[in-house]
Write an enzyme that holds these catalytic residues in place. Structure first.
Site, PDB file in Angstrom:
ATOM      1  N   ASN A   1       1.062  -1.247   0.006  1.00 32.29           N
ATOM      2  CA  ASN A   1       0.085  -0.013   0.128  1.00 32.29           C
ATOM      3  C   ASN A   1       0.819   1.112  -0.059  1.00 32.29           C
ATOM      4  OD1 ASN A   1      -1.433   2.437   1.399  1.00 32.29           O
ATOM      5  ND2 ASN A   1      -3.239   0.896   1.629  1.00 32.29           N
TER       6      ASN A   1
ATOM      7  N   ARG B   1       5.151  18.576   0.503  1.00 31.00           N
ATOM      8  CA  ARG B   1       5.724  19.529  -0.094  1.00 31.00           C
ATOM      9  C   ARG B   1       5.189  20.193  -1.370  1.00 31.00           C
ATOM     10  NH1 ARG B   1      11.213  21.495   0.797  1.00 31.00           N
ATOM     11  NH2 ARG B   1      10.601  20.893   3.009  1.00 31.00           N
TER      12      ARG B   1
ATOM     13  N   HIS C   1      -5.665   3.606  -1.624  1.00 32.64           N
ATOM     14  CA  HIS C   1      -6.787   4.047  -0.923  1.00 32.64           C
ATOM     15  C   HIS C   1      -7.096   5.614  -1.133  1.00 32.64           C
ATOM     16  CE1 HIS C   1      -9.578   3.310   2.606  1.00 32.64           C
ATOM     17  NE2 HIS C   1     -10.117   4.451   1.756  1.00 32.64           N
TER      18      HIS C   1
ATOM     19  N   HIS D   1      -3.754  11.779   0.733  1.00 34.47           N
ATOM     20  CA  HIS D   1      -2.539  11.221   0.250  1.00 34.47           C
ATOM     21  C   HIS D   1      -2.566  10.744  -1.304  1.00 34.47           C
ATOM     22  CE1 HIS D   1      -4.825   7.622   1.685  1.00 34.47           C
ATOM     23  NE2 HIS D   1      -4.366   7.776   2.905  1.00 34.47           N
TER      24      HIS D   1
ATOM     25  N   GLU E   1      -8.772   0.802  -2.945  1.00 31.85           N
ATOM     26  CA  GLU E   1      -9.651   0.511  -1.612  1.00 31.85           C
ATOM     27  C   GLU E   1     -10.500   1.817  -1.351  1.00 31.85           C
ATOM     28  OE1 GLU E   1      -6.767   0.037   1.375  1.00 31.85           O
ATOM     29  OE2 GLU E   1      -6.951  -2.131   1.450  1.00 31.85           O
TER      30      GLU E   1
ATOM     31  N   HIS F   1      -4.330  -4.145   7.694  1.00 30.29           N
ATOM     32  CA  HIS F   1      -4.144  -3.020   8.491  1.00 30.29           C
ATOM     33  C   HIS F   1      -3.386  -3.174   9.738  1.00 30.29           C
ATOM     34  CE1 HIS F   1      -5.731   1.164   9.304  1.00 30.29           C
ATOM     35  NE2 HIS F   1      -5.395   0.802  10.320  1.00 30.29           N
TER      36      HIS F   1
ATOM     37  N   GLY G   1       0.945  -1.221   4.335  1.00 31.62           N
ATOM     38  CA  GLY G   1       1.318   0.106   3.867  1.00 31.62           C
ATOM     39  C   GLY G   1       2.009   0.744   4.948  1.00 31.62           C
ATOM     40  N   HIS G   2       1.480   1.115   5.997  1.00 29.46           N
ATOM     41  CA  HIS G   2       1.996   2.189   6.935  1.00 29.46           C
ATOM     42  C   HIS G   2       3.375   1.695   7.624  1.00 29.46           C
ATOM     43  CE1 HIS G   2       1.705   5.795   9.612  1.00 29.46           C
ATOM     44  NE2 HIS G   2       2.379   4.874  10.492  1.00 29.46           N
TER      45      HIS G   2
HETATM   46  C1  LIG Z   1      -8.214  -0.403   4.624  1.00 30.67           C
HETATM   47  C2  LIG Z   1      -7.001  -0.207   5.455  1.00 30.67           C
HETATM   48  O1  LIG Z   1      -7.146  -0.648   6.350  1.00 30.67           O
HETATM   49  C3  LIG Z   1      -5.869   0.192   4.844  1.00 30.67           C
HETATM   50  O2  LIG Z   1      -5.713  -0.101   3.604  1.00 30.67           O
HETATM   51  C4  LIG Z   1      -6.258   1.815   4.589  1.00 30.67           C
HETATM   52  O3  LIG Z   1      -6.295   2.279   3.378  1.00 30.67           O
HETATM   53  C5  LIG Z   1      -5.124   2.663   5.405  1.00 30.67           C
HETATM   54  O4  LIG Z   1      -5.512   3.911   5.117  1.00 30.67           O
HETATM   55  P1  LIG Z   1      -4.376   5.125   5.461  1.00 30.67           P
HETATM   56  O5  LIG Z   1      -3.286   4.893   4.611  1.00 30.67           O
HETATM   57  O6  LIG Z   1      -5.189   6.385   5.046  1.00 30.67           O
HETATM   58  O7  LIG Z   1      -4.258   5.021   6.945  1.00 30.67           O
HETATM   59  N1  LIG Z   2      -5.952  -3.025   3.341  1.00 34.53           N
HETATM   60  C1  LIG Z   2      -4.701  -2.626   4.496  1.00 34.53           C
HETATM   61  C2  LIG Z   2      -3.815  -1.767   3.663  1.00 34.53           C
HETATM   62  O1  LIG Z   2      -3.774  -1.651   2.467  1.00 34.53           O
HETATM   63  C3  LIG Z   2      -2.711  -1.143   4.251  1.00 34.53           C
HETATM   64  O2  LIG Z   2      -2.822  -1.199   5.652  1.00 34.53           O
HETATM   65  P1  LIG Z   2      -2.003  -0.524   6.603  1.00 34.53           P
HETATM   66  O3  LIG Z   2      -0.660  -1.569   6.553  1.00 34.53           O
HETATM   67  O4  LIG Z   2      -1.298   0.837   6.297  1.00 34.53           O
HETATM   68  O5  LIG Z   2      -2.163  -0.228   8.208  1.00 34.53           O
END
Ligand SMILES: CC(=O)[C@@H](O)[C@H](O)COP(=O)(O)O
Ligand SMILES: NCC(=O)COP(=O)(O)O
Length: 238
Positions: free
Chosen positions: A7, A18, A43, A50, A70, A190, A213-214
């Site tokens: 993600n 920026r 997403h 973002h 998403e 997530h 992602g995060h």
């Molecule tokens: C659906 C989910 O849990 C994540 O993919 C979501 O896209 C995270 O969104 P943010 O990156 O905006 O926190």
């Molecule tokens: N569907 C979960 C995703 O795409 C990423 O979630 P996260 O790792 O950013 O919490």
């Protein structure tokens, strides 16, 4: 085999900070695939905090693995899916101003809504996944929506993992078996990270996909994106 979909929301967060085009979201997606990502997830939220809708249009022709978009199925989301026809659309019940996704669908209350949306998305040739909490009652209704897959909302698992991983994973293992018995494909996402991912995979070996992602992007600040993607891939190779 469980695919890793990266993600890249947070790449766009840094870019937007920026106002120019560094980091370049399209280039990062291409590089992430070259480094081993088996999918790219975005997403586009209504406030475009973002990922912007234009990013989705720019990414569509260059993503060569699986493109997973998403979002909440409002008109703008449905329009972008209609236009892009991605590999997968993941339906998330997020209200517009949440900090991040914080729940799966109530597939009982929203069954008719989801049935119509799933049918439209599938008519585009797009695979559909529905974000879902690990609660048994939501799974048979999820099947009735016609969705191809469900995505387990794993924030509660991550939140309780360090305190008691066996307890944290228990509801997920239970509903994963139900999903499999119902013939639903199974995704998860997530707050998955390098500490909790392997155990989830060990307990649910038939996961089709994890989208991360995060934590992955945060880890990449220390280990580099290529190393990080390989580190996450190795957590799934059991
Ligand atoms: C659906 C989910 O849990 C994540 O993919 C979501 O896209 C995270 O969104 P943010 O990156 O905006 O926190
Ligand atoms: N569907 C979960 C995703 O795409 C990423 O979630 P996260 O790792 O950013 O919490």
């Amino acid at each position: 085999m469980t695919k890793l979909s990266v993600n890249i929301n947070k790449i766009a967060t840094i870019r937007n900070a920026r106002g120019a085009n560094n980091p370049n979201v399209v280039q990062v997606a291409k590089d992430a695939e070259r480094f081993g990502a088996e999918g790219i997830t975005v997403h586009p939220r209504p406030d475009e905090r973002h990922i912007r809708y234009q990013d989705v249009l720019d990414l569509a022709p260059v993503v060569t693995t699986e493109f997973n978009i998403e979002g909440y199925p409002d008109e703008r989301f449905m329009e972008i899916i209609r236009t892009v026809k991605p590999t997968q659309a993941t339906l998330v019940p997020d209200p517009p101003h949440v900090l991040t996704s914080n729940s799966g669908w109530d597939t009982i209350t929203h069954l008719e809504l989801l049935k119509d949306i799933v049918a439209e998305l599938k008519s585009y040739g797009t695979r559909v996944s529905i974000f879902i909490n690990p609660e048994v009652k939501y799974f048979e209704p999820a099947k009735l929506t016609g969705t191809d897959r469900v995505e387990l909302y794993t924030e509660p698992y991550a939140a309780h993992f360090h305190a008691n991983k066996e307890l944290a994973v228990k509801p997920y293992a239970e509903v994963a078996t139900i999903a499999k018995d119902l013939g639903l494909g199974l995704n998860a996402g997530h707050d998955l990270d390098l500490q909790n991912l392997r155990y989830l995979k060990e307990c649910i070996p038939f996961l089709d996909e994890v989208s991360i992602g995060h934590a992955l992007i945060c880890d990449a600040l220390y280990y580099g994106l290529e190393n990080t993607i390989q580190l996450y891939r190795r957590q799934l190779e059991i």
